[in-house]
Write a protein that holds these residues in place. Structure first.
Motif, short mmCIF file in Angstrom:
data_model
loop_
_atom_site.label_atom_id
_atom_site.label_comp_id
_atom_site.label_asym_id
_atom_site.label_seq_id
_atom_site.Cartn_x
_atom_site.Cartn_y
_atom_site.Cartn_z
N UNK A 189 -5.71 -0.30 -6.83
CA UNK A 189 -5.45 0.57 -5.67
C UNK A 189 -5.94 2.00 -5.87
N UNK A 190 -6.02 2.42 -7.12
CA UNK A 190 -6.31 3.82 -7.39
C UNK A 190 -7.61 4.00 -8.17
N UNK A 191 -8.49 4.85 -7.67
CA UNK A 191 -9.76 5.11 -8.35
C UNK A 191 -9.74 6.43 -9.10
N UNK A 192 -8.74 7.27 -8.82
CA UNK A 192 -8.74 8.63 -9.37
C UNK A 192 -8.00 8.81 -10.68
N UNK B 204 -1.57 11.73 -2.33
CA UNK B 204 -0.93 11.13 -1.15
C UNK B 204 -0.66 9.63 -1.24
N UNK B 205 -1.64 8.84 -1.69
CA UNK B 205 -1.41 7.39 -1.74
C UNK B 205 -0.35 7.03 -2.78
N UNK B 206 -0.42 7.70 -3.94
CA UNK B 206 0.57 7.44 -4.99
C UNK B 206 1.96 7.80 -4.50
N UNK B 207 2.04 8.91 -3.81
CA UNK B 207 3.33 9.36 -3.28
C UNK B 207 3.85 8.39 -2.22
N UNK B 208 2.95 7.96 -1.35
CA UNK B 208 3.35 7.05 -0.28
C UNK B 208 3.87 5.72 -0.83
N UNK B 209 3.35 5.33 -2.00
CA UNK B 209 3.77 4.06 -2.59
C UNK B 209 4.87 4.24 -3.64
N UNK B 210 5.33 5.47 -3.81
CA UNK B 210 6.43 5.74 -4.75
C UNK B 210 6.03 5.53 -6.19
N UNK B 211 4.75 5.76 -6.52
CA UNK B 211 4.31 5.54 -7.90
C UNK B 211 5.00 6.50 -8.87
N UNK C 166 5.17 2.00 -12.13
CA UNK C 166 5.51 1.11 -11.01
C UNK C 166 5.16 1.78 -9.69
N UNK C 167 4.84 0.95 -8.69
CA UNK C 167 4.77 1.44 -7.31
C UNK C 167 5.21 0.31 -6.39
N UNK C 168 5.41 0.64 -5.14
CA UNK C 168 5.98 -0.31 -4.18
C UNK C 168 5.02 -1.44 -3.81
N UNK C 169 3.78 -1.38 -4.29
CA UNK C 169 2.83 -2.47 -4.04
C UNK C 169 2.84 -3.49 -5.17
#
Ligand code: SF4
Length: 126
Positions: free
Chosen positions: A106-109, A49-56, A117-120
């Motif tokens: 941002x990501x621990x998994x 979900x977080x990766x998707x939300x940030x467009x990774x 790349x991501x939007x952050x």
């Protein structure tokens, strides 16, 4: 608060800080490893979900720049995980995976691709 009490608190703080540093050097690891947060050993799942939300994306050239205009144009095309301020431990090779991987704060998994790349994204200071 009196100057003598302030001195004691400052001394306690310095003592605790020094003890923590000593403990880490005895353990011999990086702080994140010392507290049980070992580096992930697999790629980040772009569907989480977080990766998707940030467009990774593992490949930044495949980012939908209509949806993520931050990566549009010549300046946007220069943005990669490898030059992002949140990319902390690059140069990792993963078995069965191409390219270079690294840790993103941002990501621990999972690990992110150096060419991802991501939007952050935010430029790593020189
Ligand atoms: S924050 Fe930076 S390092 Fe992390 S996934 Fe986004 S672009 Fe890559």
């Amino acid at each position: 608060m009196g100057a003598d009490k302030l001195c004691i608190k400052r001394r306690q703080f310095l003592t605790c800080g020094a003890a923590a540093i000593s403990l880490l050097s005895i353990i011999g690891g990086r702080p994140t490893e010392a507290f049980g947060q070992a580096l992930p050993t697999k790629p980040l799942d772009p569907a989480m979900p977080l990766a998707q939300a940030l467009g990774y994306a593992h490949d930044a050239t495949k980012v939908d720049t209509t949806k993520y205009p931050k990566r549009q144009g010549p300046e946007g095309a220069k943005q990669f995980c490898s030059n992002c301020a949140l990319y902390t431990q690059g140069g990792i090779k993963l078995a069965g995976q191409e390219g270079e991987w690294g840790k993103c704060s941002l990501f621990t998994d999972g690990l992110v691709n150096a060419k991802g790349w991501c939007n952050s994204w935010v430029l790593k200071p020189a």
